[in-house]
Design a protein around this motif. Structure first.
Motif, PDB file in Angstrom:
ATOM      1  N   GLU A 173       0.791  -1.218   0.000  1.00 18.69           N
ATOM      2  CA  GLU A 173       0.000   0.000   0.000  1.00 18.69           C
ATOM      3  C   GLU A 173       0.830   1.279   0.000  1.00 18.69           C
ATOM      4  OE1 GLU A 173      -2.804  -0.208   3.203  1.00 18.69           O
ATOM      5  OE2 GLU A 173      -3.905  -1.893   2.301  1.00 18.69           O
ATOM      6  N   ARG A 174       2.044   1.223   0.558  1.00 17.66           N
ATOM      7  CA  ARG A 174       2.774   2.477   0.740  1.00 17.66           C
ATOM      8  C   ARG A 174       4.191   2.455   0.179  1.00 17.66           C
ATOM      9  NH1 ARG A 174       3.160   4.032   6.434  1.00 17.66           N
ATOM     10  NH2 ARG A 174       3.809   5.994   5.507  1.00 17.66           N
ATOM     11  N   VAL A 175       4.907   1.350   0.383  1.00 19.67           N
ATOM     12  CA  VAL A 175       6.329   1.345   0.034  1.00 19.67           C
ATOM     13  C   VAL A 175       6.541   1.127  -1.460  1.00 19.67           C
ATOM     14  CG1 VAL A 175       8.549   0.231   0.429  1.00 19.67           C
ATOM     15  CG2 VAL A 175       6.979   0.608   2.352  1.00 19.67           C
ATOM     16  N   VAL A 176       5.988   0.052  -2.002  1.00 18.03           N
ATOM     17  CA  VAL A 176       6.179  -0.237  -3.429  1.00 18.03           C
ATOM     18  C   VAL A 176       5.670   0.909  -4.312  1.00 18.03           C
ATOM     19  CG1 VAL A 176       5.489  -1.782  -5.321  1.00 18.03           C
ATOM     20  CG2 VAL A 176       6.333  -2.736  -3.151  1.00 18.03           C
ATOM     21  N   PRO A 177       4.519   1.531  -4.009  1.00 14.51           N
ATOM     22  CA  PRO A 177       4.088   2.659  -4.833  1.00 14.51           C
ATOM     23  C   PRO A 177       5.071   3.835  -4.842  1.00 14.51           C
ATOM     24  CG  PRO A 177       2.218   1.805  -3.608  1.00 14.51           C
ATOM     25  CD  PRO A 177       3.443   1.111  -3.076  1.00 14.51           C
ATOM     26  N   ALA A 178       5.916   3.943  -3.802  1.00 18.82           N
ATOM     27  CA  ALA A 178       6.895   5.033  -3.733  1.00 18.82           C
ATOM     28  C   ALA A 178       8.225   4.670  -4.391  1.00 18.82           C
ATOM     29  CB  ALA A 178       7.141   5.411  -2.265  1.00 18.82           C
ATOM     30  N   ALA A 179       8.384   3.384  -4.766  1.00 18.22           N
ATOM     31  CA  ALA A 179       9.671   2.912  -5.291  1.00 18.22           C
ATOM     32  C   ALA A 179       9.779   3.117  -6.795  1.00 18.22           C
ATOM     33  CB  ALA A 179       9.861   1.434  -4.951  1.00 18.22           C
ATOM     34  N   ASP A 180      10.999   3.297  -7.249  1.00 21.05           N
ATOM     35  CA  ASP A 180      11.284   3.352  -8.685  1.00 21.05           C
ATOM     36  C   ASP A 180      11.778   2.005  -9.192  1.00 21.05           C
ATOM     37  OD1 ASP A 180      11.107   6.400  -9.153  1.00 21.05           O
ATOM     38  OD2 ASP A 180      12.412   6.217  -7.394  1.00 21.05           O
ATOM     39  N   LEU A 181      12.421   1.255  -8.307  1.00 23.27           N
ATOM     40  CA  LEU A 181      12.991  -0.053  -8.624  1.00 23.27           C
ATOM     41  C   LEU A 181      12.674  -0.990  -7.473  1.00 23.27           C
ATOM     42  CD1 LEU A 181      15.034  -2.180  -9.798  1.00 23.27           C
ATOM     43  CD2 LEU A 181      16.861  -0.828  -8.739  1.00 23.27           C
ATOM     44  N   ILE A 182      12.121  -2.176  -7.782  1.00 17.92           N
ATOM     45  CA  ILE A 182      11.939  -3.199  -6.757  1.00 17.92           C
ATOM     46  C   ILE A 182      12.614  -4.483  -7.211  1.00 17.92           C
ATOM     47  CG2 ILE A 182       9.812  -2.231  -5.792  1.00 17.92           C
ATOM     48  CD1 ILE A 182       8.243  -4.400  -7.333  1.00 17.92           C
ATOM     49  N   THR A 183      13.049  -5.288  -6.225  1.00 23.82           N
ATOM     50  CA  THR A 183      13.827  -6.492  -6.543  1.00 23.82           C
ATOM     51  C   THR A 183      13.263  -7.715  -5.812  1.00 23.82           C
ATOM     52  OG1 THR A 183      15.406  -6.029  -4.762  1.00 23.82           O
ATOM     53  CG2 THR A 183      15.929  -5.151  -6.950  1.00 23.82           C
ATOM     54  N   PRO A 184      11.987  -8.054  -6.035  1.00 19.56           N
ATOM     55  CA  PRO A 184      11.420  -9.212  -5.354  1.00 19.56           C
ATOM     56  C   PRO A 184      11.915 -10.523  -5.954  1.00 19.56           C
ATOM     57  CG  PRO A 184       9.872  -8.408  -6.975  1.00 19.56           C
ATOM     58  CD  PRO A 184      11.038  -7.440  -6.974  1.00 19.56           C
ATOM     59  N   ASN A 185      11.907 -11.589  -5.138  1.00 17.28           N
ATOM     60  CA  ASN A 185      12.029 -12.906  -5.748  1.00 17.28           C
ATOM     61  C   ASN A 185      10.666 -13.274  -6.332  1.00 17.28           C
ATOM     62  OD1 ASN A 185      10.464 -14.129  -3.611  1.00 17.28           O
ATOM     63  ND2 ASN A 185      12.325 -14.272  -2.372  1.00 17.28           N
ATOM     64  N   GLN A 186      10.608 -14.384  -7.045  1.00 15.19           N
ATOM     65  CA  GLN A 186       9.369 -14.736  -7.746  1.00 15.19           C
ATOM     66  C   GLN A 186       8.208 -14.942  -6.768  1.00 15.19           C
ATOM     67  OE1 GLN A 186       9.399 -18.498  -9.899  1.00 15.19           O
ATOM     68  NE2 GLN A 186       8.312 -17.549 -11.608  1.00 15.19           N
ATOM     69  N   PHE A 187       8.502 -15.536  -5.610  1.00 16.90           N
ATOM     70  CA  PHE A 187       7.472 -15.724  -4.589  1.00 16.90           C
ATOM     71  C   PHE A 187       6.942 -14.375  -4.106  1.00 16.90           C
ATOM     72  CE2 PHE A 187       6.535 -15.659  -0.038  1.00 16.90           C
ATOM     73  CZ  PHE A 187       5.483 -16.571   0.037  1.00 16.90           C
ATOM     74  N   GLU A 188       7.865 -13.451  -3.800  1.00 20.24           N
ATOM     75  CA  GLU A 188       7.453 -12.130  -3.303  1.00 20.24           C
ATOM     76  C   GLU A 188       6.673 -11.354  -4.359  1.00 20.24           C
ATOM     77  OE1 GLU A 188      11.170 -11.546  -0.188  1.00 20.24           O
ATOM     78  OE2 GLU A 188      11.405 -10.994  -2.298  1.00 20.24           O
ATOM     79  N   LEU A 189       7.051 -11.520  -5.620  1.00 13.52           N
ATOM     80  CA  LEU A 189       6.310 -10.878  -6.709  1.00 13.52           C
ATOM     81  C   LEU A 189       4.858 -11.351  -6.704  1.00 13.52           C
ATOM     82  CD1 LEU A 189       6.199  -9.188  -9.357  1.00 13.52           C
ATOM     83  CD2 LEU A 189       6.862 -11.284 -10.562  1.00 13.52           C
ATOM     84  N   GLY A 190       4.671 -12.664  -6.557  1.00 12.88           N
ATOM     85  CA  GLY A 190       3.318 -13.206  -6.507  1.00 12.88           C
ATOM     86  C   GLY A 190       2.557 -12.722  -5.289  1.00 12.88           C
ATOM     87  N   PHE A 191       3.245 -12.653  -4.148  1.00 10.83           N
ATOM     88  CA  PHE A 191       2.618 -12.214  -2.906  1.00 10.83           C
ATOM     89  C   PHE A 191       2.192 -10.754  -3.001  1.00 10.83           C
ATOM     90  CE2 PHE A 191       2.253 -12.030   1.767  1.00 10.83           C
ATOM     91  CZ  PHE A 191       1.740 -13.299   2.013  1.00 10.83           C
ATOM     92  N   LEU A 192       3.034  -9.943  -3.640  1.00 11.90           N
ATOM     93  CA  LEU A 192       2.719  -8.521  -3.818  1.00 11.90           C
ATOM     94  C   LEU A 192       1.493  -8.315  -4.696  1.00 11.90           C
ATOM     95  CD1 LEU A 192       6.056  -6.579  -4.494  1.00 11.90           C
ATOM     96  CD2 LEU A 192       4.410  -6.126  -2.660  1.00 11.90           C
ATOM     97  N   THR A 193       1.389  -9.133  -5.750  1.00 13.28           N
ATOM     98  CA  THR A 193       0.390  -8.885  -6.793  1.00 13.28           C
ATOM     99  C   THR A 193      -0.814  -9.815  -6.698  1.00 13.28           C
ATOM    100  OG1 THR A 193       1.606 -10.357  -8.308  1.00 13.28           O
ATOM    101  CG2 THR A 193       2.125  -7.996  -8.407  1.00 13.28           C
ATOM    102  N   GLY A 194      -0.806 -10.753  -5.737  1.00 11.20           N
ATOM    103  CA  GLY A 194      -1.917 -11.683  -5.603  1.00 11.20           C
ATOM    104  C   GLY A 194      -1.993 -12.686  -6.734  1.00 11.20           C
ATOM    105  N   THR A 195      -0.829 -13.055  -7.280  1.00  8.18           N
ATOM    106  CA  THR A 195      -0.760 -14.003  -8.391  1.00  8.18           C
ATOM    107  C   THR A 195       0.137 -15.176  -8.005  1.00  8.18           C
ATOM    108  OG1 THR A 195       1.129 -12.840  -9.363  1.00  8.18           O
ATOM    109  CG2 THR A 195      -1.072 -12.160 -10.086  1.00  8.18           C
ATOM    110  N   GLU A 196       0.180 -16.191  -8.862  1.00 14.41           N
ATOM    111  CA  GLU A 196       1.086 -17.331  -8.673  1.00 14.41           C
ATOM    112  C   GLU A 196       1.859 -17.551  -9.964  1.00 14.41           C
ATOM    113  OE1 GLU A 196      -0.640 -20.861  -7.094  1.00 14.41           O
ATOM    114  OE2 GLU A 196      -1.740 -19.808  -5.518  1.00 14.41           O
ATOM    115  N   PRO A 197       2.873 -16.714 -10.221  1.00 16.80           N
ATOM    116  CA  PRO A 197       3.603 -16.824 -11.499  1.00 16.80           C
ATOM    117  C   PRO A 197       4.385 -18.130 -11.597  1.00 16.80           C
ATOM    118  CG  PRO A 197       4.682 -15.260 -10.022  1.00 16.80           C
ATOM    119  CD  PRO A 197       3.382 -15.622  -9.386  1.00 16.80           C
ATOM    120  N   ARG A 198       4.193 -18.811 -12.715  1.00 12.87           N
ATOM    121  CA  ARG A 198       4.937 -20.056 -12.955  1.00 12.87           C
ATOM    122  C   ARG A 198       5.698 -19.999 -14.287  1.00 12.87           C
ATOM    123  NH1 ARG A 198       4.316 -24.588 -10.412  1.00 12.87           N
ATOM    124  NH2 ARG A 198       4.264 -25.891 -12.263  1.00 12.87           N
ATOM    125  N   SER A 199       5.019 -19.673 -15.346  1.00 15.93           N
ATOM    126  CA  SER A 199       5.680 -19.567 -16.645  1.00 15.93           C
ATOM    127  C   SER A 199       6.314 -18.196 -16.802  1.00 15.93           C
ATOM    128  CB  SER A 199       4.660 -19.785 -17.769  1.00 15.93           C
ATOM    129  OG  SER A 199       3.715 -18.723 -17.762  1.00 15.93           O
TER     130      SER A 199
END
Length: 286
Positions: A135-161
């Motif tokens: 809600e607050r930190v990622v919207p203020a960022a210019d660059l984020i470096t999540p792992n694939q799990f964190e990317l899914g957790f942030l966006t409510g998805t389960e990326p596989r391909s």
């Protein structure tokens, strides 16, 4: 490298390498001027199950940052870098620092490693942290470096391909950051024994594949976020920044594995951090 200056607001440990204790030395070997601000100062990282030392109060962290600002340093800051955020109060301090740095230097960026967990362990932070990040930190960022799990957790998805992961990245970019580096990318159709990293910007997407090493190394994500931020600032080329980062991190992990030690062998790997071998091909995704 042209002079780059980074204000790095992260944890610190006396023994081993996580947070600032993982990020500062590699950045310095690249010729980056780093001003580390510590949010904790522990004896060792918490993965050991036992540790000693203080969790610094948000007001104390804020005071250190204010002192740096009072030295007139903020106009020269190219990036604010943050990692694990132990609580909402520290998040407030970091966001305030980002706003102050950007007021002094509008060209500065905020590089955030949104630490929440990984595919094996799941989410290992306090339940308030993902909400704070989303809600607050990622919207203020210019660059984020999540792992694939964190990317899914942030966006409510389960990326596989690769397609899933790219779609999740676009959801993350729609939250605010223009650049996303995804680490620990795994997909069912990848060659056995490999792992990938992906970088996406307004200019396109790039992926690099390396051998998967049989190890788990605390602090490797902190090193990765720091190196990619520095290389991107220096070159402005996401593909080259990805190639340099993947090369140095792989060599660091391989050296650590061969040493038999639990902690990252940063000092022993400094040559391949300062001069990446560029042994892995980066592919541009259409």
């Amino acid at each position: 490298m042209a002079r780059v200056s980074i204000l790095s607001i992260q944890s610190s440990v006396a023994y081993g390498h996580v947070g600032n204790s993982a990020a500062v030395f590699p950045l310095q070997r690249l010729g980056v001027e780093v001003w580390p601000v510590h949010t904790v100062h522990f004896s060792n990282h918490t993965g050991y199950g036992e540790w000693r030392g203080p969790l610094l109060r948000a007001d104390d962290v804020r005071a250190v940052i204010r002192g740096v600002e009072e030295r007139g340093a903020f106009p020269g800051v190219d990036a604010v870098l943050s990692g694990y955020q132990g609580g909402e109060d520290i998040g407030d301090v970091i966001l305030d620092a980002v706003a102050r740095v950007k007021a002094a230097n509008p060209a500065a960026i905020y590089a955030c490693d949104p630490v929440m967990g990984n595919a094996k362990s799941g989410c290992f932070v306090h339940p308030a942290i993902p909400v704070l990040l989303r809600e607050r930190v990622v919207p203020a960022a210019d660059l984020i470096t999540p792992n694939q799990f964190e990317l899914g957790f942030l966006t409510g998805t389960e990326p596989r391909s690769i397609e899933d992961t790219l779609a999740s990245v676009e959801l993350a970019r729609a939250m605010g950051p223009s650049t996303v580096l995804v680490t620990s990318v795994e997909r069912p159709d990848a060659p056995q024994g490999t792992i990938e990293m992906m970088a996406v910007t307004d200019d396109g997407a790039w992926i690099v594949q390396t051998p998967r090493l049989p190890m788990k190394a605390n602090g490797s994500g902190d090193v990765t976020a720091a190196l990619f931020t520095a290389h991107l600032l220096e070159t402005g080329d996401p593909g080259l920044a990805l190639a340099r980062t993947a090369s140095s991190v792989f060599d660091l992990l391989q050296t650590t594995l061969e040493s038999g030690e639990r902690e990252l062998q940063l000092v022993q790997s400094q040559a391949t951090i300062a001069e990446p071998r560029l042994q892995f091909e980066v592919t541009r995704l259409d």
